[in-house]
Design a protein around this motif. Structure first.
Motif, short mmCIF file in Angstrom:
data_model
loop_
_atom_site.label_atom_id
_atom_site.label_comp_id
_atom_site.label_asym_id
_atom_site.label_seq_id
_atom_site.Cartn_x
_atom_site.Cartn_y
_atom_site.Cartn_z
N GLN A 4 0.83 -1.21 0.00
CA GLN A 4 0.00 0.00 0.00
C GLN A 4 0.87 1.26 0.00
OE1 GLN A 4 -3.17 0.07 2.96
NE2 GLN A 4 -3.82 2.09 2.25
N LYS A 8 0.60 4.05 -2.91
CA LYS A 8 0.22 5.44 -2.62
C LYS A 8 1.32 6.43 -2.97
CE LYS A 8 -2.85 7.22 -1.14
NZ LYS A 8 -3.37 7.51 0.17
N CYS A 171 3.91 5.36 7.39
CA CYS A 171 2.59 5.77 7.87
C CYS A 171 2.10 7.00 7.10
CB CYS A 171 2.75 6.08 9.35
SG CYS A 171 1.22 6.37 10.14
N SER A 175 -1.08 7.40 4.53
CA SER A 175 -2.16 8.33 4.94
C SER A 175 -2.30 9.54 4.02
CB SER A 175 -1.89 8.85 6.36
OG SER A 175 -1.55 7.81 7.21
N ASN A 178 -5.68 11.78 2.51
CA ASN A 178 -6.76 11.13 3.29
C ASN A 178 -6.79 9.61 3.13
OD1 ASN A 178 -7.65 13.57 4.29
ND2 ASN A 178 -8.93 13.93 2.48
N GLY A 179 -5.64 9.00 2.78
CA GLY A 179 -5.60 7.54 2.64
C GLY A 179 -5.75 6.87 4.00
N VAL A 180 -6.35 5.70 3.97
CA VAL A 180 -6.43 4.92 5.21
C VAL A 180 -5.82 3.54 4.97
CG1 VAL A 180 -8.42 6.05 6.29
CG2 VAL A 180 -8.80 4.22 4.60
N PHE A 181 -5.32 2.97 6.03
CA PHE A 181 -4.72 1.64 5.96
C PHE A 181 -5.84 0.62 5.65
CE2 PHE A 181 -2.91 -2.10 8.43
CZ PHE A 181 -2.01 -2.41 7.42
N GLY A 184 -8.53 -3.97 8.27
CA GLY A 184 -9.20 -3.67 9.55
C GLY A 184 -10.02 -4.84 10.02
#
Ligand SMILES: Cc1ncc(COP(=O)(O)O)c(C=O)c1O
Length: 310
Positions: A4, A8, A171, A175, A178-181, A184
């Protein structure tokens, strides 16, 4: 996480993982894809696993580490544009071979990752929290990974929990905009498991763990190294911190017989292939006597295995 990050940060083609043979990283699909592909544990899944890149782990011959590091360099020279990260178990590999390498080798691999702009993932699920004599095995080589995998001793075994740690660079890359991991699971960050982990780590750090590991190491050496002279079926004995490994020349002929031998001497160990190994606890005082019970049981089991082969 590694994939990821590259996605990104504008390098979406960096999706492969590079590792060394004889590794063990777990039994889920991603983890299985970077375990040793031929040592027997996950053979039946090969057709469905993602194809990753492998370089021979260092042989025990003189120059073995240099040779393996050279192969790693060559692979990175050819394929680093497609590689997200190198993943390995630092200093000692676990169930895939219990093979030990030097801090020099670990540093060399870490530096290659810097040179070829791939991330370095340290799987310290087995080695973390003191097992090898340093709090983390990476400390032996004074290196720091981009991603650190923890588990097992994180909670002292009282609850299931794993953790993946990373650096601000990774990290912030993930991010960005506004990226999120994108992982979950339902029980992520479970409060009870987190509380147990905090309590367990506090107990460990407040204890004389280093001294306990040092004493266990001494006792394991005393108990097991004689096998090299007394048994002709033993190939190698390796001791590092609170880890004792006896590698046989050939796989045990009947696992249940070896296990029964160990149990009859009061010890539960799981022999695997050519390996008989022990990782005794050090979260409480463990005396010479307890370690001796383990090493004596291993000596007996090896003796009986030798007799069965004659
Ligand atoms: C080095 C290493 N990585 C990963 C794992 C897998 O951990 P888990 O069983 O918690 O998925 C293990 C388990 O033995 C391990 O030793």
């Amino acid at each position: 996480m590694a994939v990821q990050f590259w996605y990104k940060t504008g390098k979406p083609q960096k999706g492969k993982f590079l590792t060394i043979t004889n590794g063990y990283h777990g039994d889920t699909f991603g983890a299985m894809s970077v375990c040793d592909p031929v040592n027997g544990m996950h053979g039946m899944f090969q057709n469905v696993l993602a194809q990753q890149l492998f370089v021979d782990s260092p042989s025990s011959c003189p120059g073995g580490e240099k040779e393996s590091a050279c192969k790693m360099r060559k692979m990175l020279q050819q394929k680093s544009n497609d590689i997200a990260a190198v993943i390995m178990e630092p200093i000692i590999q676990g169930a895939g071979g219990m093979k030990v390498h030097s801090p020099w080798y670990l540093r060399e691999i870490r530096n290659l990752c810097y040179e070829f702009d791939v991330l370095f993932i340290a799987d310290e699920i087995a080695t973390g929290f003191g097992r090898t004599g340093e709090l983390f095995a990476c400390n032996h080589a004074d290196i720091s990974p981009d991603i650190l995998c923890l588990g097992k001793a994180l909670t002292g075994g009282y609850m299931t929990m794993g953790a993946t740690l990373t650096t601000p660079r990774i990290c912030e890359g993930i991010s960005k905009d506004n990226g999120v991991f994108m992982h979950g699971p339902t029980f992520m960050g479970n409060p009870l498991a987190s509380a147990v982990a905090l309590a367990s780590v506090r107990l460990l750090l407040d204890s004389p763990w280093k001294e306990r590991v040092r004493k266990t190491e001494k006792q394991l050496k005393k108990g097991l190294t004689s096998l090299m002279e007394t048994s002709n079926i033993v190939k190698d004995v390796r001791i590092l911190g609170a880890i004792g490994v006896c590698e046989l020349k050939e796989p045990v002929s009947d696992m249940t017989k070896v296990q029964d031998d160990l149990i009859s001497n009061g010890v539960w160990l799981r022999p695997f292939g050519k390996l008989l190994y022990t990782m005794p606890p050090f979260n409480a005082p463990i005396g010479k006597e307890e370690v001796n019970v383990i090493t004596n049981a291993v000596l007996e089991a090896v003796k009986h295995e030798q007799n069965r082969r004659q």
